[in-house]
Design a protein around this motif. Structure first.
Motif, mmCIF file in Angstrom:
data_model
loop_
_atom_site.group_PDB
_atom_site.id
_atom_site.type_symbol
_atom_site.label_atom_id
_atom_site.label_comp_id
_atom_site.label_asym_id
_atom_site.label_seq_id
_atom_site.Cartn_x
_atom_site.Cartn_y
_atom_site.Cartn_z
ATOM 1 N N GLY A 151 0.950 -1.214 -0.152
ATOM 2 C CA GLY A 151 -0.033 0.026 0.219
ATOM 3 C C GLY A 151 0.928 1.259 0.030
ATOM 4 O O GLY A 151 2.136 1.173 -0.250
ATOM 5 N N ASN A 152 0.379 2.613 0.366
ATOM 6 C CA ASN A 152 1.007 3.500 0.288
ATOM 7 C C ASN A 152 1.953 3.779 1.417
ATOM 8 O O ASN A 152 1.784 3.283 2.563
ATOM 9 C CB ASN A 152 -0.211 4.690 0.729
ATOM 10 N N VAL A 153 3.027 4.593 1.209
ATOM 11 C CA VAL A 153 3.743 4.932 2.561
ATOM 12 C C VAL A 153 3.323 6.090 3.135
ATOM 13 O O VAL A 153 3.064 7.166 2.804
ATOM 14 C CB VAL A 153 4.962 5.485 1.814
ATOM 15 N N VAL A 154 2.841 5.813 4.281
ATOM 16 C CA VAL A 154 1.954 6.601 5.234
ATOM 17 C C VAL A 154 2.718 7.012 6.485
ATOM 18 O O VAL A 154 3.071 6.200 7.357
ATOM 19 C CB VAL A 154 0.709 5.856 5.763
ATOM 20 N N LEU A 155 3.222 8.381 6.571
ATOM 21 C CA LEU A 155 3.913 8.887 7.496
ATOM 22 C C LEU A 155 2.861 9.510 8.725
ATOM 23 O O LEU A 155 2.129 10.580 8.321
ATOM 24 C CB LEU A 155 4.648 10.024 6.928
ATOM 25 N N ILE A 156 3.003 9.069 9.985
ATOM 26 C CA ILE A 156 1.982 9.318 10.830
ATOM 27 C C ILE A 156 2.989 10.277 11.979
ATOM 28 O O ILE A 156 3.896 9.421 12.596
ATOM 29 C CB ILE A 156 1.252 8.381 11.407
ATOM 30 N N THR A 157 2.747 11.333 12.347
ATOM 31 C CA THR A 157 3.287 12.008 13.698
ATOM 32 C C THR A 157 2.476 11.547 15.010
ATOM 33 O O THR A 157 1.205 11.557 14.845
ATOM 34 C CB THR A 157 3.385 13.419 13.433
ATOM 35 N N GLY A 158 3.046 11.545 16.129
ATOM 36 C CA GLY A 158 2.375 11.483 17.106
ATOM 37 C C GLY A 158 1.721 10.160 17.477
ATOM 38 O O GLY A 158 0.497 10.038 17.863
ATOM 39 N N THR A 159 2.633 8.964 17.352
ATOM 40 C CA THR A 159 1.901 7.681 17.323
ATOM 41 C C THR A 159 2.226 6.750 18.753
ATOM 42 O O THR A 159 2.033 5.730 18.919
ATOM 43 C CB THR A 159 2.453 6.845 16.275
ATOM 44 N N SER A 160 2.974 7.725 19.899
ATOM 45 C CA SER A 160 3.038 6.938 20.902
ATOM 46 C C SER A 160 1.881 6.418 21.811
ATOM 47 O O SER A 160 1.801 5.468 22.398
ATOM 48 C CB SER A 160 3.976 7.833 21.677
ATOM 49 N N THR A 161 0.777 7.202 21.504
ATOM 50 C CA THR A 161 -0.563 6.797 22.366
ATOM 51 C C THR A 161 -1.632 7.461 21.477
ATOM 52 O O THR A 161 -1.318 8.001 20.413
ATOM 53 C CB THR A 161 -0.496 7.588 23.638
ATOM 54 N N GLY A 162 -2.791 7.157 21.985
ATOM 55 C CA GLY A 162 -4.034 7.751 21.341
ATOM 56 C C GLY A 162 -4.361 7.442 19.882
ATOM 57 O O GLY A 162 -4.160 6.417 19.476
ATOM 58 N N ILE A 163 -4.936 8.618 19.409
ATOM 59 C CA ILE A 163 -5.276 8.206 18.082
ATOM 60 C C ILE A 163 -4.113 7.953 17.072
ATOM 61 O O ILE A 163 -4.400 7.280 16.091
ATOM 62 C CB ILE A 163 -5.956 9.756 17.429
ATOM 63 N N GLY A 164 -3.028 8.518 17.216
ATOM 64 C CA GLY A 164 -1.957 8.337 16.447
ATOM 65 C C GLY A 164 -1.286 6.709 16.436
ATOM 66 O O GLY A 164 -1.278 6.139 15.217
ATOM 67 N N ARG A 165 -1.415 6.316 17.696
ATOM 68 C CA ARG A 165 -1.148 4.852 17.585
ATOM 69 C C ARG A 165 -2.360 3.872 16.941
ATOM 70 O O ARG A 165 -1.751 2.886 16.399
ATOM 71 C CB ARG A 165 -0.745 4.444 19.271
ATOM 72 N N ALA A 166 -3.493 4.072 17.299
ATOM 73 C CA ALA A 166 -4.503 3.424 16.778
ATOM 74 C C ALA A 166 -4.413 3.474 15.410
ATOM 75 O O ALA A 166 -4.698 2.623 14.598
ATOM 76 C CB ALA A 166 -5.718 3.786 17.262
ATOM 77 N N THR B 40 5.892 7.891 14.090
ATOM 78 C CA THR B 40 6.958 8.592 14.604
ATOM 79 C C THR B 40 6.304 8.940 16.183
ATOM 80 O O THR B 40 5.487 9.013 16.286
ATOM 81 C CB THR B 40 7.111 10.031 13.947
ATOM 82 N N MET B 41 7.455 9.099 16.903
ATOM 83 C CA MET B 41 7.195 9.571 18.166
ATOM 84 C C MET B 41 8.439 10.251 18.705
ATOM 85 O O MET B 41 9.616 9.936 18.085
ATOM 86 C CB MET B 41 6.588 8.557 19.086
ATOM 87 N N ARG B 42 8.379 10.734 19.994
ATOM 88 C CA ARG B 42 9.562 11.470 20.410
ATOM 89 C C ARG B 42 10.488 10.440 21.030
ATOM 90 O O ARG B 42 11.843 10.463 20.817
ATOM 91 C CB ARG B 42 9.247 12.527 21.480
ATOM 92 N N ASP B 43 9.991 9.467 21.787
ATOM 93 C CA ASP B 43 10.594 8.492 22.425
ATOM 94 C C ASP B 43 10.316 7.168 21.742
ATOM 95 O O ASP B 43 9.202 6.542 22.118
ATOM 96 C CB ASP B 43 10.113 8.437 23.836
#
Length: 269
Positions: free
Chosen positions: A2-17, A32-35
């Motif tokens: 599929g597509n290359v999908v770049l997502i920010t803020g994935t450590s928790t919540g909406i981004g992770r889901a 991506t995530m800070r930690d």
């Protein structure tokens, strides 16, 4: 694949889901995530990378690495964000700057860095905003200011990006059951102690907000809406993620999906 999908803020919540759902749907997900030590099961299904959206150097390094290893970027989902509760009289200017740096300038940095590559792939730019980007809410001046600006930025960019085959969309959740609110008020006692005359008003606001979040959407429900936008053949400019969000935004915004606005501004290009 599929597509290359770049997502920010994935450590928790909406981004992770969203990262998990997109990977399960067959997309090549860069999460991506800070930690990155918080990646957990994401590391099994996605390419997990470190990113601080407040750092131009971090953003540039990330984009270069994604292009080196994946060759393209088809979708950018701007999801990273941070809440803040306060009011202008008691907040410092530095408080405002910090909120704007994550919620507005973080989106600017990522969008600016990704746009040449989204134009090359005729891709998608999806930004997770908020009903607070349309309707200003008490004790959210800094946060709503940032989200209002994001909404204006993307609404302005949409007709221009469309000339190059890039579709721009905003997703506006209401209350979502994540760590977002808890992170916005890490020390309630200290917050209330510093509110002076505003304290009783804030206490009433917090009580009403907690009641609203008792009926909040799950992060998975919101992520499913975002994924549907990513995969739509003809995505709209604006999406609300629940009937309650549509009703709330509809108080102010009669053009719920943005088609009327785009119909006018597209004629300007």
């Amino acid at each position: 694949m599929g597509n290359v999908v770049l997502i920010t803020g994935t450590s928790t919540g909406i981004g992770r889901a969203l990262a998990l759902q997109a990977a399960n749907a067959g997309h090549q997900v860069v999460a991506t995530m800070r930690d990155t030590s918080r990646a957990g099961e994401l590391a099994d299904v996605a390419d997990v990378r470190a990113l601080d959206v407040t750092s131009a150097e971090s953003v540039a390094e990330l984009i270069a690495g994604v292009l080196r290893d994946h060759g393209r970027i088809d979708v950018l989902v701007n999801n990273a964000g941070a809440g803040h509760v306060g009011t202008v009289e008691t907040d410092s200017v530095e408080d405002f700057q910090a909120v704007l740096d994550v919620n507005l300038l973080g989106v600017v940095r990522m969008t600016k860095a990704a746009m040449p590559h989204l134009r090359a792939s005729r891709g998608r730019l999806v930004t997770v905003s908020s009903v607070g980007g349309v309707v200003g809410q008490p004790f959210n001046e800094a946060y709503c200011a940032a989200k209002f600006a994001v909404e204006g930025m993307m609404e302005s960019l949409a007709p221009v990006a469309a000339q190059f085959g890039v579709r721009v969309s905003l997703v506006e959740p209401g209350a979502v059951a994540t760590e977002f609110v808890a992170n916005a008020v890490t020390d309630r006692a200290a917050l209330l102690a510093g509110m002076g005359d505003y304290r009783p008003v804030l206490e009433r606001y917090v009580a009403r907000t907690e009641a609203a979040f008792a009926a909040a959407q799950s992060a998975e429900e919101v992520a499913a809406v975002v994924l549907s936008v990513v995969e739509s053949e003809a995505p709209a400019l604006r999406y609300q993620t629940s009937d309650r969000a549509r009703e709330f935004v509809g108080v102010k915004l009669a053009d719920l999906d943005g088609s009327r606005v785009l119909g006018v501004t597209s004629g300007m290009c």
